[in-house]
Scaffold this motif. Sequence first.
Motif, mmCIF file in Angstrom:
data_model
loop_
_atom_site.group_PDB
_atom_site.id
_atom_site.type_symbol
_atom_site.label_atom_id
_atom_site.label_comp_id
_atom_site.label_asym_id
_atom_site.label_seq_id
_atom_site.Cartn_x
_atom_site.Cartn_y
_atom_site.Cartn_z
ATOM 1 N N MET A 70 47.674 3.980 11.807
ATOM 2 C CA MET A 70 46.552 3.940 12.718
ATOM 3 C C MET A 70 45.513 5.026 12.413
ATOM 4 S SD MET A 70 46.311 1.562 14.662
ATOM 5 C CE MET A 70 47.248 0.136 14.960
ATOM 6 N N MET A 71 45.705 5.729 11.322
ATOM 7 C CA MET A 71 44.731 6.754 10.980
ATOM 8 C C MET A 71 43.350 6.144 10.739
ATOM 9 S SD MET A 71 45.202 9.681 8.196
ATOM 10 C CE MET A 71 44.393 11.225 8.420
ATOM 11 N N ASN A 72 43.290 4.965 10.095
ATOM 12 C CA ASN A 72 42.007 4.300 9.883
ATOM 13 C C ASN A 72 41.310 4.037 11.204
ATOM 14 O OD1 ASN A 72 42.519 4.264 7.153
ATOM 15 N ND2 ASN A 72 42.241 2.059 6.939
ATOM 16 N N LYS A 73 42.063 3.576 12.205
ATOM 17 C CA LYS A 73 41.460 3.262 13.503
ATOM 18 C C LYS A 73 40.801 4.494 14.103
ATOM 19 C CE LYS A 73 42.257 1.388 18.037
ATOM 20 N NZ LYS A 73 43.181 0.733 18.955
ATOM 21 N N GLU A 74 41.483 5.599 14.105
ATOM 22 C CA GLU A 74 40.922 6.826 14.676
ATOM 23 C C GLU A 74 39.667 7.263 13.935
ATOM 24 O OE1 GLU A 74 44.151 9.606 14.637
ATOM 25 O OE2 GLU A 74 45.299 8.410 16.070
ATOM 26 N N LYS A 75 39.700 7.188 12.632
ATOM 27 C CA LYS A 75 38.554 7.612 11.836
ATOM 28 C C LYS A 75 37.379 6.657 12.032
ATOM 29 C CE LYS A 75 37.063 9.764 7.805
ATOM 30 N NZ LYS A 75 37.474 10.550 6.703
ATOM 31 N N ILE A 76 37.632 5.370 11.981
ATOM 32 C CA ILE A 76 36.569 4.381 12.161
ATOM 33 C C ILE A 76 35.922 4.535 13.529
ATOM 34 C CG2 ILE A 76 36.112 1.895 12.442
ATOM 35 C CD1 ILE A 76 38.243 1.466 10.217
ATOM 36 N N THR A 77 36.712 4.631 14.574
ATOM 37 C CA THR A 77 36.136 4.746 15.918
ATOM 38 C C THR A 77 35.388 6.065 16.096
ATOM 39 O OG1 THR A 77 38.236 5.536 16.833
ATOM 40 C CG2 THR A 77 37.811 3.162 16.962
ATOM 41 N N SER A 78 35.897 7.128 15.504
ATOM 42 C CA SER A 78 35.221 8.421 15.583
ATOM 43 C C SER A 78 33.850 8.369 14.908
ATOM 44 C CB SER A 78 36.098 9.491 14.928
ATOM 45 O OG SER A 78 35.417 10.708 14.817
ATOM 46 N N ILE A 79 33.782 7.750 13.756
ATOM 47 C CA ILE A 79 32.513 7.665 13.024
ATOM 48 C C ILE A 79 31.521 6.772 13.768
ATOM 49 C CG2 ILE A 79 31.458 6.823 10.886
ATOM 50 C CD1 ILE A 79 34.017 7.908 9.462
ATOM 51 N N ILE A 80 31.979 5.648 14.275
ATOM 52 C CA ILE A 80 31.100 4.769 15.054
ATOM 53 C C ILE A 80 30.558 5.520 16.262
ATOM 54 C CG2 ILE A 80 31.033 2.710 16.521
ATOM 55 C CD1 ILE A 80 33.178 1.541 14.564
ATOM 56 N N ASP A 81 31.437 6.199 16.983
ATOM 57 C CA ASP A 81 31.002 6.965 18.159
ATOM 58 C C ASP A 81 29.978 8.033 17.781
ATOM 59 O OD1 ASP A 81 32.638 5.468 19.796
ATOM 60 O OD2 ASP A 81 34.225 6.989 19.904
ATOM 61 N N PHE A 82 30.205 8.710 16.676
ATOM 62 C CA PHE A 82 29.285 9.758 16.219
ATOM 63 C C PHE A 82 27.885 9.183 16.006
ATOM 64 C CE2 PHE A 82 27.066 11.934 12.810
ATOM 65 C CZ PHE A 82 27.035 13.232 13.283
ATOM 66 N N TYR A 83 27.785 8.072 15.275
ATOM 67 C CA TYR A 83 26.475 7.504 14.966
ATOM 68 C C TYR A 83 25.809 6.874 16.177
ATOM 69 C CZ TYR A 83 26.726 8.855 10.203
ATOM 70 O OH TYR A 83 26.768 9.623 9.079
ATOM 71 N N LEU A 84 26.569 6.253 17.047
ATOM 72 C CA LEU A 84 25.973 5.706 18.256
ATOM 73 C C LEU A 84 25.475 6.828 19.170
ATOM 74 C CD1 LEU A 84 28.365 2.719 19.004
ATOM 75 C CD2 LEU A 84 25.952 2.589 18.304
ATOM 76 N N LYS A 85 26.244 7.891 19.292
ATOM 77 C CA LYS A 85 25.828 9.032 20.121
ATOM 78 C C LYS A 85 24.553 9.652 19.553
ATOM 79 C CE LYS A 85 27.303 13.463 21.915
ATOM 80 N NZ LYS A 85 27.955 14.676 21.539
ATOM 81 N N LYS A 86 24.515 9.821 18.257
ATOM 82 C CA LYS A 86 23.350 10.391 17.582
ATOM 83 C C LYS A 86 22.114 9.516 17.832
ATOM 84 C CE LYS A 86 22.312 11.725 12.816
ATOM 85 N NZ LYS A 86 22.888 11.889 11.488
ATOM 86 N N PHE A 87 22.281 8.215 17.769
ATOM 87 C CA PHE A 87 21.191 7.264 17.985
ATOM 88 C C PHE A 87 20.638 7.380 19.403
ATOM 89 C CE2 PHE A 87 19.516 2.802 18.038
ATOM 90 C CZ PHE A 87 18.669 2.929 16.951
ATOM 91 N N VAL A 88 21.530 7.492 20.379
ATOM 92 C CA VAL A 88 21.119 7.633 21.778
ATOM 93 C C VAL A 88 20.420 8.977 21.997
ATOM 94 C CG1 VAL A 88 21.985 7.872 24.155
ATOM 95 C CG2 VAL A 88 22.834 6.022 22.688
#
Length: 184
Positions: free
Chosen positions: A1-19
């Motif tokens: 599940m390491m991929n899941k944590e990394k993928i979700t973390s990166i998505i959250d980072f870019y969405l937060k940055k966009f907002v």
Amino acid sequence: MMNKEKITSIIDFYLKKFVEVNGNTLPNKIEAEMADPNQNQDEEWRIWFPIASKVTDNEIKEFENRLGCEFPEDYKIFLKHKHFYELYILEASFFKHPVNSWKESLGEMIFHENLKDDLIEKGYIPFANWSDWGLLCFDSNRNKEDNNYPIVLWDHEKADEMEDVFNDFYNLISEDDIENEQPL
């Protein structure tokens, strides 16, 4: 599940940055669950917020059945993490993923009549725009045993050529993490 944590973390980072830079506005109708409830309804540009995905495994399976192939597991993690209207990572502009109409939105892009002969019928499944060059596609002709397809670039000016650009979806998502040292 390491991929899941990394993928979700990166998505959250870019969405937060966009907002944070107020990039989350569109001159379109925004689904109620994603719209800013405090915004004046008469304003032309509408504010939207990413929200937790409501995509289910059954919905993904239905879409895959329509498509005729399965998505990579990492892309399923992506689909089941957040709904958004815009998401940019590297030069990739991912197809919009609104809460109540994600299947229709994704279907419009994947099954677009102008792309059917060039891509879908040849086993290339588009999922994002790449800069102003063309589309990023899963090459479903390769790595069929685990659906961890390589990602190719379909350049709209060289429609008969495909260029390998990433080993797989995880490589695309995590590539920017290496370049910009994103937090986990």
